[in-house]
Design an enzyme around this catalytic site. Structure first.
Site, PDB file in Angstrom:
ATOM      1  NE  ARG A  82       1.816   5.438  -4.335  1.00  0.00           N
ATOM      2  CZ  ARG A  82       2.977   4.839  -4.335  1.00  0.00           C
ATOM      3  NH1 ARG A  82       3.895   4.878  -3.996  1.00  0.00           N
ATOM      4  NH2 ARG A  82       2.177   3.232  -4.873  1.00  0.00           N
ATOM      5  CB  SER A 139      -5.221   7.003  -3.936  1.00  0.00           C
ATOM      6  OG  SER A 139      -5.616   6.614  -5.126  1.00  0.00           O
ATOM      7  CD  GLU A 177      -1.519   8.943  -2.222  1.00  0.00           C
ATOM      8  OE1 GLU A 177      -1.269   8.728  -3.120  1.00  0.00           O
ATOM      9  OE2 GLU A 177      -1.741   7.663  -1.931  1.00  0.00           O
TER      10      GLU A 177
END
Length: 378
Positions: free
Chosen positions: A166, A250, A370
């Site tokens: 990520r 998320s 995130e």
């Protein structure tokens, strides 16, 4: 350069936060996007590039700068130097899920497990998006981008983008600047030509998510349909009728920790090994070589642990909200912070800090956000 009437960013982001920018430009072609960015950068003003707005958490105050909306479209199929593969060059503003649908329709495999992820193609490498064992890094060949420092357009191989879990060299991490300040103009992927027939699925994580047995054969279209159904059940497919989808997906990353730290967590906490580099390059100067090659030290791989499990087992359940707050955890998925109706960025940030504190108190681990945070702090 088509300048438009500024729209409040709360109307353009899936978390529904953010004030209006001072100026807004819509770029419908790559040339317009390059021209707009060079113009903004030459004026040294604050700027923000906006695609689908699904991975942004923006503060409530008006944005004192220019927002450039990337609205470029297009998919070009090209031959691959590898037999049995094809390449797709995709414009940055193209919707990611529309690309996945196109690839599946063409019988191309490699991104079908990432069906239903909101956002645009140009944002995908920045985040190195992934789901159910597939990550963009597995299929990304190169990107065309424009560098802020020079205004130059270049084609950069995927290997030079610092792609990790990520993350990439282009990502604005919370509390730090990206290693490379640039904007993606197009993305080139290399996908396997598998057609529409059924075939066994190699990835254990994908098989587990879809309830498949080892060796069980399914088509790429079947995978896409079932991934979307799975994501919808978690509130992870945009749906105006479902308030659980007013989120940035998320909000916290699954944590990558050392194997030794992972052993301090309860055994029930889901975890997955992160594959180490099993073939490191060993360089021995010729003048120092005595005929003996030392044994490689054993390397214990890092471990990815479930942030959702940590959140729920710190006492913060699905649907949790602080008193009088309009921000809440999704009722379907413990990783998603949702806007339950005109919540401010401050309310969402307060909930995020509370969750971070609970997980740190219970497990000694600070979860990292995130989404990209703009004019807001945790």
């Amino acid at each position: 350069m088509p300048e438009v009437t500024p729209i409040p960013l709360a109307q353009l982001t899936t978390l529904r936060t953010g004030g209006a920018p001072a100026r807004m430009i819509d770029a419908a072609t790559a040339d317009e996007l390059v021209h707009a960015l060079r113009s903004v950068w030459s004026e040294a003003e604050p700027w923000l590039v906006l695609g689908g707005g699904s991975n942004l958490f923006i503060g409530d105050e008006p944005f004192d700068g220019t927002v450039v909306r990337v609205r470029t479209q297009g998919i070009e199929r090209m031959p691959s130097p590898r037999p049995g593969f094809a390449r797709l060059r995709v414009q940055a503003g193209h919707e990611w899920d529309a690309l996945v649908a196109h690839a599946v329709g063409e019988g191309l495999a490699g991104i079908e497990a990432m069906s239903g992820i909101p956002g645009t193609v140009g944002a995908a490498p920045v985040q190195n998006i992934g789901a159910y064992g597939q990550e963009l890094v597995q299929t990304l060949v190169e990107v065309e981008l424009i560098d802020e420092s020079t205004g130059d357009v270049s084609v950069v191989p995927a290997a030079e983008l610092g792609l990790g879990f990520r993350t990439s060299a282009l990502k604005h991490h919370y509390g730090s600047e990206p290693a490379r300040r640039a904007v993606i103009l197009s993305v080139t992927l290399e996908l396997a030509e598998v057609g529409h027939s059924e075939r066994p699925i190699a990835g254990e994580q994908l098989r587990s998510a879809l309830g498949l047995q080892r060796g069980e054969a399914v088509s790429v279209a079947w995978i896409r349909d079932h991934v979307i159904a799975t994501r919808r059940g978690k509130g992870m497919v945009l749906d105006d009728e479902d308030p659980d989808t007013y989120s940035a997906g998320s909000f916290f990353q699954n944590a990558i920790v050392s194997a030794s730290f992972a052993r301090t967590l309860p055994a029930e906490c889901p975890r997955w090994p992160v594959t180490p580099d099993l073939d490191p390059v060993l360089v021995i100067p010729l003048a120092a070589f005595d005929g003996y090659v030392p044994l490689r030290p054993s390397v214990e791989s890092d471990v990815k642990v479930s942030a959702a499990w940590l959140i729920e087992h710190s006492g913060v359940r699905k649907g949790f909200k602080l008193p009088r707050s309009r921000a809440a955890l999704s009722s379907k998925h413990a990783l998603a912070l949702t806007n339950r109706g005109s919540a401010t960025a401050g309310e969402l940030a307060e909930l995020a800090r509370f969750i971070q504190g609970r997980v740190q108190s219970e497990f000694g681990l600070i979860l990292q956000p995130e989404p990209i945070l703009v004019n807001v702090e945790l």
